[in-house]
Motif scaffolding. Structure first.
Motif, PDB file in Angstrom:
ATOM      1  N   ARG A   1       4.409   9.805 -19.858  1.00  0.00           N
ATOM      2  CA  ARG A   1       5.417   9.360 -18.895  1.00  0.00           C
ATOM      3  C   ARG A   1       4.778   9.205 -17.526  1.00  0.00           C
ATOM      4  NH1 ARG A   1       5.656  14.317 -20.572  1.00  0.00           N
ATOM      5  NH2 ARG A   1       5.527  16.048 -19.115  1.00  0.00           N
ATOM      6  N   ALA A   2       5.196   8.189 -16.823  1.00  0.00           N
ATOM      7  CA  ALA A   2       4.635   7.935 -15.496  1.00  0.00           C
ATOM      8  C   ALA A   2       5.558   6.988 -14.745  1.00  0.00           C
ATOM      9  CB  ALA A   2       3.238   7.340 -15.616  1.00  0.00           C
ATOM     10  N   ASN A   3       5.489   7.014 -13.411  1.00  0.00           N
ATOM     11  CA  ASN A   3       6.255   6.059 -12.612  1.00  0.00           C
ATOM     12  C   ASN A   3       5.637   5.916 -11.231  1.00  0.00           C
ATOM     13  OD1 ASN A   3       7.621   8.662 -11.541  1.00  0.00           O
ATOM     14  ND2 ASN A   3       8.526   7.032 -10.285  1.00  0.00           N
ATOM     15  N   CYS A   4       5.924   4.813 -10.610  1.00  0.00           N
ATOM     16  CA  CYS A   4       5.437   4.566  -9.258  1.00  0.00           C
ATOM     17  C   CYS A   4       6.485   3.726  -8.532  1.00  0.00           C
ATOM     18  CB  CYS A   4       4.101   3.831  -9.287  1.00  0.00           C
ATOM     19  SG  CYS A   4       3.292   3.720  -7.658  1.00  0.00           S
ATOM     20  N   SER A   5       6.667   3.982  -7.242  1.00  0.00           N
ATOM     21  CA  SER A   5       7.649   3.242  -6.453  1.00  0.00           C
ATOM     22  C   SER A   5       7.028   2.719  -5.161  1.00  0.00           C
ATOM     23  CB  SER A   5       8.860   4.128  -6.141  1.00  0.00           C
ATOM     24  OG  SER A   5       8.462   5.260  -5.385  1.00  0.00           O
ATOM     25  N   TRP A   6       7.550   1.602  -4.687  1.00  0.00           N
ATOM     26  CA  TRP A   6       7.095   0.981  -3.446  1.00  0.00           C
ATOM     27  C   TRP A   6       8.325   0.599  -2.617  1.00  0.00           C
ATOM     28  CZ3 TRP A   6       5.442  -0.013  -8.301  1.00  0.00           C
ATOM     29  CH2 TRP A   6       4.058   0.068  -8.584  1.00  0.00           C
TER      30      TRP A   6
ATOM     31  N   SER B   1       0.817  -1.222   0.000  1.00  0.00           N
ATOM     32  CA  SER B   1       0.000   0.000   0.000  1.00  0.00           C
ATOM     33  C   SER B   1       0.848   1.268   0.000  1.00  0.00           C
ATOM     34  CB  SER B   1      -0.931   0.018   1.216  1.00  0.00           C
ATOM     35  OG  SER B   1      -1.785  -1.112   1.219  1.00  0.00           O
ATOM     36  N   SER B   2       2.149   1.087  -0.200  1.00  0.00           N
ATOM     37  CA  SER B   2       3.052   2.243  -0.112  1.00  0.00           C
ATOM     38  C   SER B   2       3.340   2.886  -1.461  1.00  0.00           C
ATOM     39  CB  SER B   2       4.382   1.814   0.522  1.00  0.00           C
ATOM     40  OG  SER B   2       5.066   0.911  -0.348  1.00  0.00           O
ATOM     41  N   GLY B   3       2.612   2.482  -2.509  1.00  0.00           N
ATOM     42  CA  GLY B   3       2.883   3.019  -3.840  1.00  0.00           C
ATOM     43  C   GLY B   3       2.824   4.531  -3.887  1.00  0.00           C
ATOM     44  N   LYS B   4       3.874   5.115  -4.422  1.00  0.00           N
ATOM     45  CA  LYS B   4       3.951   6.569  -4.528  1.00  0.00           C
ATOM     46  C   LYS B   4       4.177   6.952  -5.984  1.00  0.00           C
ATOM     47  CE  LYS B   4       6.199  10.633  -2.527  1.00  0.00           C
ATOM     48  NZ  LYS B   4       7.232  11.127  -1.576  1.00  0.00           N
ATOM     49  N   GLU B   5       3.191   7.634  -6.551  1.00  0.00           N
ATOM     50  CA  GLU B   5       3.272   8.006  -7.965  1.00  0.00           C
ATOM     51  C   GLU B   5       4.136   9.239  -8.150  1.00  0.00           C
ATOM     52  OE1 GLU B   5       0.258   8.642 -11.794  1.00  0.00           O
ATOM     53  OE2 GLU B   5      -0.533   8.349  -9.762  1.00  0.00           O
ATOM     54  N   GLY B   6       4.992   9.192  -9.166  1.00  0.00           N
ATOM     55  CA  GLY B   6       5.854  10.332  -9.471  1.00  0.00           C
ATOM     56  C   GLY B   6       5.073  11.456 -10.117  1.00  0.00           C
ATOM     57  N   THR B   7       5.635  12.657 -10.068  1.00  0.00           N
ATOM     58  CA  THR B   7       4.984  13.829 -10.654  1.00  0.00           C
ATOM     59  C   THR B   7       5.175  13.829 -12.163  1.00  0.00           C
ATOM     60  OG1 THR B   7       5.409  15.112  -8.645  1.00  0.00           O
ATOM     61  CG2 THR B   7       4.890  16.345 -10.651  1.00  0.00           C
ATOM     62  N   SER B   8       4.103  14.059 -12.907  1.00  0.00           N
ATOM     63  CA  SER B   8       4.165  14.101 -14.363  1.00  0.00           C
ATOM     64  C   SER B   8       3.132  15.078 -14.886  1.00  0.00           C
ATOM     65  CB  SER B   8       3.914  12.716 -14.962  1.00  0.00           C
ATOM     66  OG  SER B   8       3.834  12.790 -16.372  1.00  0.00           O
TER      67      SER B   8
ATOM     68  N   LEU C   1      11.057  -1.146  -5.059  1.00  0.00           N
ATOM     69  CA  LEU C   1      10.577  -1.411  -6.418  1.00  0.00           C
ATOM     70  C   LEU C   1      10.160  -0.105  -7.076  1.00  0.00           C
ATOM     71  CD1 LEU C   1       9.482  -3.349  -8.685  1.00  0.00           C
ATOM     72  CD2 LEU C   1       7.338  -3.423  -7.382  1.00  0.00           C
ATOM     73  N   ASN C   2      10.561   0.071  -8.302  1.00  0.00           N
ATOM     74  CA  ASN C   2      10.167   1.258  -9.065  1.00  0.00           C
ATOM     75  C   ASN C   2       9.845   0.849 -10.503  1.00  0.00           C
ATOM     76  OD1 ASN C   2      10.155   4.419  -9.183  1.00  0.00           O
ATOM     77  ND2 ASN C   2      11.238   3.763 -11.032  1.00  0.00           N
ATOM     78  N   VAL C   3       8.703   1.282 -10.993  1.00  0.00           N
ATOM     79  CA  VAL C   3       8.310   1.023 -12.384  1.00  0.00           C
ATOM     80  C   VAL C   3       8.136   2.357 -13.088  1.00  0.00           C
ATOM     81  CG1 VAL C   3       6.603   0.004 -13.932  1.00  0.00           C
ATOM     82  CG2 VAL C   3       7.136  -1.114 -11.752  1.00  0.00           C
ATOM     83  N   SER C   4       8.888   2.553 -14.172  1.00  0.00           N
ATOM     84  CA  SER C   4       8.818   3.791 -14.956  1.00  0.00           C
ATOM     85  C   SER C   4       8.345   3.477 -16.369  1.00  0.00           C
ATOM     86  CB  SER C   4      10.191   4.469 -15.013  1.00  0.00           C
ATOM     87  OG  SER C   4      10.616   4.824 -13.717  1.00  0.00           O
ATOM     88  N   LEU C   5       7.481   4.316 -16.891  1.00  0.00           N
ATOM     89  CA  LEU C   5       6.916   4.143 -18.234  1.00  0.00           C
ATOM     90  C   LEU C   5       7.172   5.399 -19.055  1.00  0.00           C
ATOM     91  CD1 LEU C   5       3.412   2.894 -17.027  1.00  0.00           C
ATOM     92  CD2 LEU C   5       5.337   1.443 -17.666  1.00  0.00           C
ATOM     93  N   LEU C   6       7.642   5.210 -20.265  1.00  0.00           N
ATOM     94  CA  LEU C   6       7.882   6.350 -21.154  1.00  0.00           C
ATOM     95  C   LEU C   6       7.359   6.003 -22.539  1.00  0.00           C
ATOM     96  CD1 LEU C   6       9.127   9.154 -21.550  1.00  0.00           C
ATOM     97  CD2 LEU C   6      11.267   8.035 -22.167  1.00  0.00           C
ATOM     98  N   ARG C   7       6.429   6.832 -23.032  1.00  0.00           N
ATOM     99  CA  ARG C   7       5.833   6.612 -24.353  1.00  0.00           C
ATOM    100  C   ARG C   7       6.304   7.688 -25.324  1.00  0.00           C
ATOM    101  NH1 ARG C   7       1.658   8.367 -27.490  1.00  0.00           N
ATOM    102  NH2 ARG C   7       1.208  10.010 -25.981  1.00  0.00           N
ATOM    103  N   PHE C   8       6.719   7.262 -26.512  1.00  0.00           N
ATOM    104  CA  PHE C   8       7.204   8.186 -27.539  1.00  0.00           C
ATOM    105  C   PHE C   8       6.130   8.412 -28.596  1.00  0.00           C
ATOM    106  CE2 PHE C   8      11.052   6.693 -25.577  1.00  0.00           C
ATOM    107  CZ  PHE C   8      11.888   7.799 -25.587  1.00  0.00           C
ATOM    108  N   GLU C   9       6.158   9.617 -29.162  1.00  0.00           N
ATOM    109  CA  GLU C   9       5.196  10.015 -30.190  1.00  0.00           C
ATOM    110  C   GLU C   9       5.944  10.252 -31.501  1.00  0.00           C
ATOM    111  OE1 GLU C   9       1.166  10.688 -31.069  1.00  0.00           O
ATOM    112  OE2 GLU C   9       2.026  10.240 -29.102  1.00  0.00           O
ATOM    113  N   SER C  10       5.332   9.884 -32.622  1.00  0.00           N
ATOM    114  CA  SER C  10       5.956  10.108 -33.922  1.00  0.00           C
ATOM    115  C   SER C  10       6.017  11.595 -34.238  1.00  0.00           C
ATOM    116  CB  SER C  10       5.180   9.380 -35.023  1.00  0.00           C
ATOM    117  OG  SER C  10       5.321   7.992 -34.900  1.00  0.00           O
ATOM    118  N   ASP C  11       7.098  11.983 -34.905  1.00  0.00           N
ATOM    119  CA  ASP C  11       7.304  13.386 -35.244  1.00  0.00           C
ATOM    120  C   ASP C  11       8.132  13.454 -36.517  1.00  0.00           C
ATOM    121  OD1 ASP C  11       9.329  15.950 -34.821  1.00  0.00           O
ATOM    122  OD2 ASP C  11       7.290  16.359 -34.184  1.00  0.00           O
ATOM    123  N   ALA C  12       7.771  14.379 -37.421  1.00  0.00           N
ATOM    124  CA  ALA C  12       8.475  14.484 -38.699  1.00  0.00           C
ATOM    125  C   ALA C  12       9.941  14.837 -38.513  1.00  0.00           C
ATOM    126  CB  ALA C  12       7.795  15.543 -39.578  1.00  0.00           C
TER     127      ALA C  12
END
Length: 324
Positions: A125-130, A112-119, A146-157
């Motif tokens: 982009r998002a992350n959470c740590s326990w 229950s200690s999950g702490k979401e990072g600021t985004s 434990l830390n899980v980080s997510l990063l999504r990229f977008e297509s760009d010309a």
């Protein structure tokens, strides 16, 4: 009738015949002249018509040439570089990518200690740590982070398609995980059936609090990169956890995180592992932090709750900017 009268009449009749003959000659000559004039006029008309026709033809060709040239110019002007659209448009909630069962296994005292990072953009982009500190009294404590980080990229010309950017970032994350200062016995291995590609980096990190066993799994699924950091240590005299056990747990969690990303984008079922097969979308402006081991600031004692609080506060946050 007198002879004089007859002579005058004969003269008048002769004059009349002469006039008639002259008029006839004039009529015939006039007719020939008109025919000659008409014959001369026809070629002139044909020449004039021919010139007019040629002029029209040239004008049409010029118009067509101009139109074709203008069309080509317009087509060239309207043609703009295009890149393949990104496969995934969103991210799951960072603190919900892992099930409670998995969290209980990895951080038994910190589900229950999950702490979401600021985004500023949780779809990119998002992350959470326990953190977990199991106090075993005089035997010491077991620490997990434990830390899980997510990063999504977008297509760009300018920067290219999203999947290519994600591949580049994935490679960089793997290299960074292997270059942590003070890391010993660094080992990198591929992880099967985890997104499109995944690598596990494990090493030992000696600190004053104890010997930490670090596990970092970097996984890519389409245009999303997942970095999962998991480490454990035996503190205050407790035994060091098994690196192999931590590795299995980290790999299991990474598969689950990949499945959560797929599920958030309408693929598969959350909680199951597998690879994605959909088609891959200005790059994200923030990214997870480099792999690191948190350092508890207090040696475990009878006051386990206070020590756990300090350990949680020391955990790194995912707020570094990505380098594309």
């Amino acid at each position: 009738m007198s002879e004089g009268t007859m002579q005058r009449r004969a003269q008048r009749d002769g004059q009349f015949d002469q006039c008639e003959q002259r008029d006839e000659r004039v009529k015939r000559a006039g007719g020939r002249n008109r025919l000659l004039a008409a014959a001369v006029a026809v070629p002139v008309l044909l020449i004039a018509t021919g010139c007019s026709s040629d002029s029209g033809s040239d004008s049409g060709n010029d118009a067509q040439d101009t139109s074709a040239s203008t069309g080509s110019d317009d087509s060239a002007a309207s043609a703009t570089p295009t890149v393949q659209a990104a496969a995934y448009k969103t991210l799951p909630e960072a603190c919900a990518v892992l099930s409670k069962k998995t969290l209980t296994e990895l951080v038994p005292k910190g589900t229950s200690s999950g702490k979401e990072g600021t985004s500023s953009d949780t779809a990119a982009r998002a992350n959470c740590s326990w953190s977990s500190l199991a106090n075993n009294g005089v035997k010491g404590s077991q620490f997990r982070w434990l830390n899980v980080s997510l990063l999504r990229f977008e297509s760009d010309a300018t920067t290219g398609d999203a999947e290519s950017q994600a591949r580049t970032y994935y490679t960089k994350q793997v290299k960074d995980a292997q270059a942590v200062a003070g890391a010993k016995s660094v080992k990198a291995t591929s992880v099967a059936a985890t997104g499109d590609e995944a690598t596990l980096v494990r090493y030992d990190l000696k600190k004053t609090e104890g010997a930490f066993k670090q596990q970092t799994v970097v996984a890519r699924v389409e245009n999303v990169v997942i970095t999962l950091d998991y480490n454990g240590a035996g503190l205050a005299g407790d035994k060091t956890p098994s690196a192999d056990t931590l590795t299995k747990s980290a790999e299991k969690a990474a598969k689950e995180a990949v499945a959560s990303v797929q599920s958030a984008n309408g693929e598969g079922t959350s909680g199951s592992s597998g690879t994605s097969s959909s088609t891959p979308t200005a790059p994200a402006t923030s990214a997870p932090s480099k792999s690191a081991s948190p350092t508890p600031k207090a040696t475990p004692s009878a006051s386990a709750s206070a020590t756990a609080s300090n350990a949680t506060a020391a955990a790194p946050k995912a707020s570094a900017e990505p380098k594309s």
